[in-house]
Design an enzyme around this catalytic site. Structure first.
Site, PDB file in Angstrom:
ATOM      1  N   HIS A 150     -10.278  -5.948  -2.801  1.00 36.33           N
ATOM      2  CA  HIS A 150      -8.929  -6.074  -2.263  1.00 36.33           C
ATOM      3  C   HIS A 150      -8.964  -6.375  -0.766  1.00 36.33           C
ATOM      4  CE1 HIS A 150      -9.967  -1.777  -1.991  1.00 36.33           C
ATOM      5  NE2 HIS A 150      -9.118  -1.664  -0.985  1.00 36.33           N
TER       6      HIS A 150
ATOM      7  N   ASP B 217       0.874  -1.172   0.000  1.00 38.18           N
ATOM      8  CA  ASP B 217       0.000   0.000   0.000  1.00 38.18           C
ATOM      9  C   ASP B 217       0.915   1.227   0.000  1.00 38.18           C
ATOM     10  OD1 ASP B 217      -1.698   2.190   0.869  1.00 38.18           O
ATOM     11  OD2 ASP B 217      -3.126   0.687   1.573  1.00 38.18           O
TER      12      ASP B 217
ATOM     13  N   HIS C 262      -6.680  -6.005   2.721  1.00 36.27           N
ATOM     14  CA  HIS C 262      -5.555  -5.359   3.392  1.00 36.27           C
ATOM     15  C   HIS C 262      -4.928  -6.376   4.341  1.00 36.27           C
ATOM     16  CE1 HIS C 262      -6.527  -1.058   2.469  1.00 36.27           C
ATOM     17  NE2 HIS C 262      -7.761  -1.555   2.351  1.00 36.27           N
TER      18      HIS C 262
ATOM     19  N   GLU D  28     -12.735   2.808  -1.190  1.00 34.81           N
ATOM     20  CA  GLU D  28     -11.880   3.775  -1.877  1.00 34.81           C
ATOM     21  C   GLU D  28     -11.585   3.404  -3.322  1.00 34.81           C
ATOM     22  OE1 GLU D  28      -8.449   4.362   0.583  1.00 34.81           O
ATOM     23  OE2 GLU D  28      -9.534   5.634   1.981  1.00 34.81           O
TER      24      GLU D  28
END
Length: 139
Positions: free
Chosen positions: A93, A29, A95, A88
């Site tokens: 996805h 990230d 994390h 976002e």
């Protein structure tokens, strides 16, 4: 529609990749909560994680587990936390975040801005650790 993550998959946008398969990609990230914060995505663009076909969904979690093992080997932590937010970027996805305290996964706090050299080193270290996890005879 092409998301920033699809552009990373296609090579249009660079990323600090830590693992890749035919179907999934893991990369750092760029605005991490902690050092070693990695995003795991399916290469096929799907907005909502629960809209992913079952086989692809399960495969992504197995891929994420391998990446998490690599992260934990590089960043000693109590756990590698998992979060799926999906607000976002309209591309599913996961994390993966090294955790020592519950607040390490507070998405409301200021993000880190790490220098490029540090990001490159972190990505290399995690790639090497994943290689050791997936190919133990080579270590």
């Amino acid at each position: 529609m092409s998301t920033i993550f699809s552009k990373i998959v296609s090579g249009e946008i660079p990323a600090y990749k830590v693992a890749e398969s035919n179907d999934y990609l893991a990369f750092l990230d760029v605005s991490p909560l902690t050092q070693g914060h990695v995003l795991v995505i399916p290469k096929k663009e799907t907005d909502y994680i629960f809209d992913i076909h079952d086989d692809e969904y399960m495969g992504m979690w197995v891929f994420a587990k391998i990446v998490a093992q690599g992260i934990k080997n590089v960043f000693p932590c109590r756990k590698v936390g998992v979060a799926v937010v999906g607000l976002e970027v309209a591309h599913a996805h996961i994390h993966l975040i090294p955790l020592n305290h519950v607040d390490d996964m507070n998405f409301g706090r200021p993000k880190l801005q790490l220098p490029e050299e540090e990001m490159i080193k972190i990505a290399e270290d995690i790639r090497e650790a994943i290689s050791e996890v997936t190919n133990p005879s080579k270590s």
